[in-house]
Each structure stands twice: as structure tokens, then as C-alpha cells.
Write a protein that holds these residues in place. Structure first.
Motif, PDB file in Angstrom:
ATOM      1  N   VAL A   5       0.872  -1.170   0.000  1.00 44.56           N
ATOM      2  CA  VAL A   5       0.000   0.000   0.000  1.00 44.56           C
ATOM      3  C   VAL A   5       0.907   1.218   0.000  1.00 44.56           C
ATOM      4  N   PHE A   6       0.776   2.044  -1.032  1.00 43.18           N
ATOM      5  CA  PHE A   6       1.738   3.119  -1.243  1.00 43.18           C
ATOM      6  C   PHE A   6       1.266   4.419  -0.610  1.00 43.18           C
ATOM      7  N   VAL A   7       2.203   5.088   0.037  1.00 44.18           N
ATOM      8  CA  VAL A   7       1.989   6.420   0.586  1.00 44.18           C
ATOM      9  C   VAL A   7       2.990   7.335  -0.106  1.00 44.18           C
ATOM     10  N   ALA A   8       2.476   8.341  -0.810  1.00 45.11           N
ATOM     11  CA  ALA A   8       3.340   9.190  -1.622  1.00 45.11           C
ATOM     12  C   ALA A   8       4.072  10.221  -0.768  1.00 45.11           C
ATOM     13  N   LEU A   9       5.355  10.399  -1.088  1.00 46.76           N
ATOM     14  CA  LEU A   9       6.157  11.492  -0.559  1.00 46.76           C
ATOM     15  C   LEU A   9       6.366  12.483  -1.700  1.00 46.76           C
ATOM     16  N   THR A  10       6.368  13.758  -1.394  1.00 47.06           N
ATOM     17  CA  THR A  10       6.418  14.753  -2.456  1.00 47.06           C
ATOM     18  C   THR A  10       7.609  15.685  -2.289  1.00 47.06           C
ATOM     19  N   PRO A  11       8.164  16.140  -3.433  1.00 48.77           N
ATOM     20  CA  PRO A  11       9.293  17.067  -3.391  1.00 48.77           C
ATOM     21  C   PRO A  11       8.813  18.451  -2.957  1.00 48.77           C
ATOM     22  N   PRO A  12       9.729  19.294  -2.504  1.00 49.05           N
ATOM     23  CA  PRO A  12      11.174  19.044  -2.441  1.00 49.05           C
ATOM     24  C   PRO A  12      11.643  18.377  -1.157  1.00 49.05           C
ATOM     25  N   ALA A  13      10.801  18.328  -0.106  1.00 50.92           N
ATOM     26  CA  ALA A  13      11.264  17.847   1.195  1.00 50.92           C
ATOM     27  C   ALA A  13      11.044  16.353   1.400  1.00 50.92           C
ATOM     28  N   TRP A  14      10.076  15.742   0.661  1.00 54.95           N
ATOM     29  CA  TRP A  14       9.802  14.313   0.756  1.00 54.95           C
ATOM     30  C   TRP A  14       9.459  13.919   2.203  1.00 54.95           C
ATOM     31  N   ARG A  15       8.602  14.673   2.858  1.00 49.77           N
ATOM     32  CA  ARG A  15       8.318  14.454   4.272  1.00 49.77           C
ATOM     33  C   ARG A  15       7.290  13.351   4.507  1.00 49.77           C
TER      34      ARG A  15
END
Length: 392
Positions: free
Chosen positions: A141-151
């Protein structure tokens, strides 16, 4: 050329699987005509002290099967290294030596994931995780991290947890982004694992390749995590000896014994001479510091070269990688198209971050490896700039 049909009775996880992009890019560079800034490995041959130790062990010590869990010298050295550098309360009973961190990850997943289980995987992520969860019969089950910090967002993670969730895979520092979880994020992850009774499989192979001046902290050290965490490390990343394939996992002894049952039917054991050498190396703070200083120099060189050439780089305080933001660099191509054309038309191998996303959705970000000779880095960036400028 027509695509060959898979072998009869092929497992569905592997039947449709292609070659990894890392091998594909490196294969294109092996004739010397292209600059390989794609796959993560240093250009040098690794510390002479460890190579000498391995040669000495090869000549003077046993070359027969070592103990399945690893030679006692290395298991003790791993425990001592983490006590010294991270304050972890470990003994050899909580350490299992594996044939690389990839095998450690595989053993960890196979030992704790059962058919029907769900496992949280962050995206982008190392491309082993999801296929191996499926091979174990689980569902990623995928949880997206987003740029620029990828938190790591606690609310988003909590929303992905269901009654079937049994484990979470955390890669910190994170490959491919080079980002590092904050203390608050680690605390959130630990709380979620404790609240929902989850096992944390922690891929921490980049723990010694940080450039932010902050000591690495493992989820294993946080309250409530000692009995539910499998921490994975790599001599290949600590010493720049990727071909040795020496990894390990650390856990509470009962958890370590469980994972060892999967390990014994994967590689069973690992070459003893290199185990003895790594045991010596883990006690050598001077060698570890020298390796780190060298990578700090090449990192700074790549960042300077990219900035001078007009490329926009995302923050990356760890790993051997730096990431280019294509749109901010004036490049209209998506990441996969950029990498495909850059290697064939520009003569430089890079890795698109879409290769680390399950559905391959474009990310607009490409990864470059910096642990190369500075002349190699300079030529690679020069070629990328020429390629970019030729796009019109």
C-alpha cells in the motif's frame, strides 16, 4: 525483435518483470562510450585496509561454510559499531549477517509478511520492496512522498493503515531522493507502529552517508520500537565496497531468530573472508571518516558543477545521489524520456525517479550519482548541459 513469452508456469510476480533500470543503464556504459552517473557505486576499489584484511583472511582462515548467522567476529563488530555510533543496546544475538542488504530486506519481508497482509511502502522507494511483498503474498500500500522535502505526513500514513496492515518499510536516509527523516517524523512513525502493532522494516543502509552533520538515529532506538523493528545495514555503503555484498540485520533476539529462518533458505551464509575484513573495518573510525570525507568532496563537486551549468538541484543531505528538477532547469521532458534520450543522445546515464514509483508515473526528477572521480563528474555534467541545450 519479438518479446519472448515467459517460461511455462512462471510466477506472476516475475513473469511480467523486466530488467532493472540500474542494470540496463550500467550495461549501456560498459563499453566506455558513456558516462555512468546512474547506478550507485564508487569508481575506486574500496579501502586498501579492508582489501588487505580480506586477502589475509582468504589465505589464513577457513574458506568453508561459516555459521549461518555470520562469523562471531562480525556479529560482535556490528553490535559494537552501533553501540559506539548510535547508542543501540545490541549483542551478537540480535545480529544476522546476510549476503548484502537486498538479501536482508528479502529475509525480513518473507519472515513477517503473510498472505493477505498489507504493508505500507513509501513512494518513491527502492524497487525491491513492492515485488517482494507480493512474493510473500502480501499487498503493498503506497503512501506518496512529495518534493522538495519528501516528508512523512502522519495523517496520510494513518489514513493508509487498515486492520490488515502488519508492517511498514522505512528507508532512511531515502534512496533515491537523498532526504532524511526529521526527529519529529521518526517519532510519528514510531507512534503509528506502536499504536497499530506494526513491524518496522528499516532500510538504513545510507546511515553512514549523511552530510547534514546530524548523527543518524534508528527507529530501533525509539520508545516502544525495540521488539518490533528490523534494522538493516550495509558494509557496501559504509565502505564503498558494493561488490562484496555484505549486509546485516539487527533486531531483538527473538525477531532476529525469526528472520534467520528465512535467511537460511536464501543464501544460508556469506563468504567468510570478507566477513572477517568488514569486522576489522567497523572498528576503524579512521577508515570510515576517510570514506565519508571523500564522498563529501565529490558531492560538493557535483553540486557545484550542476549549479554552474544551470541545473536546479533538490536538497539531498544524504546518500551518494543528487536529484535534478527538470522543469526548474528549463527542461520540458518528463524524467523517463530525459534519461532515455540523455543516455543515447547525450552519452550520460541517469536514473529517472519514476523508476522508483510503482506505476511509473513521471516525476520530473532525475537522479545522479556523485561518488565518482571529479573528472568523470565534470565530463558527465558537460555532456548533460550540451544535451539540454540541444533540445531547443
Amino acid at each position: 525483435m519479438a518479446t519472448q513469452s515467459p517460461a511455462p508456469h512462471a510466477h506472476p510476480v516475475y513473469a511480467a518483470m523486466g530488467e532493472t533500470i540500474f542494470e540496463a543503464m550500467s550495461a549501456l556504459c560498459r563499453d566506455g562510450s558513456r558516462v555512468n552517473l546512474g547506478q550507485g557505486f564508487p569508481d575506486d576499489n574500496g579501502p586498501a585496509e579492508l582489501r588487505d584484511a580480506a586477502a589475509r583472511a582468504l589465505a589464513s582462515r577457513s574458506n568453508q561454510y561459516p555459521p549461518m548467522a555470520g562469523v562471531p567476529e562480525l556479529r560482535d563488530a556490528v553490535a559494537a559499531f552501533y553501540r559506539r555510533t548510535q547508542g543501540l543496546d545490541l549483542t551478537r544475538d540480535g545480529v544476522i549477517v546476510t549476503s548484502g542488504a537486498t538479501e536482508a530486506l528479502t529475509a525480513a519481508i518473507l519472515s513477517v509478511v503473510a498472505p493477505g497482509d498489507e504493508v505500507l511502502v513509501f513512494a518513491p522507494s527502492y524497487d525491491l520492496y513492492a515485488p517482494m511483498v507480493r512474493r510473500a503474498g502480501g499487498t503493498p500500500v503506497f503512501v506518496a512522498l512529495t518534493p522538495p522535502a519528501w516528508r512523512y505526513d502522519r495523517a496520510a500514513i494513518a489514513a493508509a493503515i487498515t486492520p490488515r496492515t502488519t508492517a511498514i518499510i522505512v528507508n532512511d536516509p531515502l534512496n533515491p531522493t537523498g532526504s532524511v527523516a526529521s526527529a519529529a517524523e521518526l517519532a510519528d512513525l514510531a507512534a503509528l507502529c506502536s499504536d497499530h502493532d506494526l513491524v518496522a522494516i528499516c532500510d538504513e543502509v545510507w546511515e553512514g552517508v549523511r552530510f547534514d552533520g546530524v548523527p543518524h538515529r534508528s527507529l530501533l532506538s525509539l520508545p516502544g520500537m525495540a521488539e518490533r523493528t528490523i534494522k538493516i545495514g550495509s558494509a557496501g555503503k559504509l565502505f564503498g565496497l558494493t561488490g562484496w555484498k555484505i549486509g546485516w540485520l539487527c533486531a531483538a533476539p527473538a525477531m532476529a531468530r525469526l528472520v534467520a529462518r528465512a535467511h537460511q533458505f536464501l543464501t544460508f551464509t556469506t563468504m567468510p573472508a570478507t566477513q572477517y575484513a568488514v569486522a576489522e573495518g567497523l572498528a576503524r573510525d579512521d577508515v570510515l571518516a576517510r570514506q565519508h570525507a571523500g564522498w563529501a568532496r565529490t558531492r560538493e563537486a557535483l553540486l557545484r558543477l550542476l549549479a554552474d551549468a544551470g541545473f536546479a538541484v533538490l536538497p539531498a543531505p544524504a546518500t551518494w545521489f543528487a536529484c535534478i528538477d527538470l522543469a526548474a532547469s528549463g527542461i520540458a521532458l518528463d524524467d523517463a524520456e530525459f534519461s532515455r534520450r540523455a543516455v543515447h543522445e547525450g552519452g550520460v546515464a541517469t536514473i529517472p525517479l519514476s523508476a522508483f514509483v510503482e506505476d511509473g508515473a513521471p516525476t520530473g526528477v532525475v537522479r545522479l550519482c556523485h561518488c565518482k572521480d571529479e573528472a568523470v563528474l565534470a565530463e558527465g555534467v558537460r555532456r548533460l548541459a550540451v544535451f539540454r541545450d540541444g533540445l531547443g
